[in-house]
Design a protein around this motif. Structure first.
Motif, mmCIF file in Angstrom:
data_model
loop_
_atom_site.group_PDB
_atom_site.id
_atom_site.type_symbol
_atom_site.label_atom_id
_atom_site.label_comp_id
_atom_site.label_asym_id
_atom_site.label_seq_id
_atom_site.Cartn_x
_atom_site.Cartn_y
_atom_site.Cartn_z
ATOM 1 N N TYR A 291 0.849 -1.191 0.000
ATOM 2 C CA TYR A 291 0.000 0.000 0.000
ATOM 3 C C TYR A 291 0.880 1.234 0.000
ATOM 4 C CZ TYR A 291 0.874 -0.104 5.042
ATOM 5 O OH TYR A 291 1.463 -0.136 6.273
ATOM 6 N N GLN A 292 0.276 2.358 -0.315
ATOM 7 C CA GLN A 292 0.983 3.633 -0.364
ATOM 8 C C GLN A 292 0.862 4.320 0.996
ATOM 9 O OE1 GLN A 292 2.721 4.637 -3.079
ATOM 10 N NE2 GLN A 292 2.119 2.736 -4.071
ATOM 11 N N SER B 190 5.369 6.771 -0.298
ATOM 12 C CA SER B 190 6.255 5.625 -0.500
ATOM 13 C C SER B 190 5.441 4.338 -0.430
ATOM 14 C CB SER B 190 7.374 5.607 0.539
ATOM 15 O OG SER B 190 6.825 5.463 1.822
ATOM 16 N N SER B 191 5.957 3.330 -1.072
ATOM 17 C CA SER B 191 5.283 2.038 -1.078
ATOM 18 C C SER B 191 5.739 1.233 0.137
ATOM 19 C CB SER B 191 5.623 1.286 -2.363
ATOM 20 O OG SER B 191 5.026 0.022 -2.349
ATOM 21 N N VAL B 192 4.781 0.667 0.853
ATOM 22 C CA VAL B 192 5.059 -0.112 2.059
ATOM 23 C C VAL B 192 4.508 -1.517 1.854
ATOM 24 C CG1 VAL B 192 4.652 -0.313 4.532
ATOM 25 C CG2 VAL B 192 4.941 1.940 3.504
ATOM 26 N N GLN B 193 5.297 -2.510 2.242
ATOM 27 C CA GLN B 193 4.842 -3.888 2.155
ATOM 28 C C GLN B 193 4.791 -4.477 3.556
ATOM 29 O OE1 GLN B 193 7.281 -6.135 -0.501
ATOM 30 N NE2 GLN B 193 6.410 -5.177 -2.318
#
Length: 129
Positions: A25-26, A35-38
């Motif tokens: 998700y962003q 930023s993209s977070v996993q």
């Protein structure tokens, strides 16, 4: 576990499955940057009639096992006292991981005596006289 991997388990005669996954998700940081977070997750699937067993017993079992693994894998650290402040108000700084090279296998000892000690420890561990 790899992403989307499924593992079958049995606990006290009850069958259930663990599935792993990942969600992306962003997220907005403090500087208004995106930023993209996993995030990884684990999903537990079981039949509804076993809910009390899983919630009351199995989850506690998993948590205890997880804590034991964390303690077993915990690294020892050595700290030194910083010299920038006075001796009574200094801060502990400069952490290094403690990995001592000496262990029983590297101990300088008569091999016959070392084997006798190992045998005695194994007998003690197994509860034999």
């Amino acid at each position: 576990m790899d992403d989307n991997q499924e593992i079958f388990k049995v606990f006290q005669g009850t069958q259930f499955w663990w599935t792993s996954g990942r969600v992306s998700y962003q997220a907005v940081t403090t500087s208004q940057k995106v930023s993209s977070v996993q995030r990884r997750y684990y999903k537990l699937t079981f039949h509804r009639c076993h809910r009390d067993l899983i919630i009351n017993s199995y989850i506690n079992h998993v948590m205890k096992q997880g804590q034991a693994v964390m303690v077993r894998n915990q690294q020892r650290k050595l700290f030194t006292n910083g010299s920038t402040e006075s001796w009574y108000g200094g801060k502990w700084t400069k952490c290094v991981h403690f990995e001592h090279p000496a262990h029983f296998d590297t101990l300088a000892m008569d091999p016959k005596r070392k084997q006798e000690i190992i045998d005695g420890l194994l007998k003690f561990k197994n509860g034999k006289e």
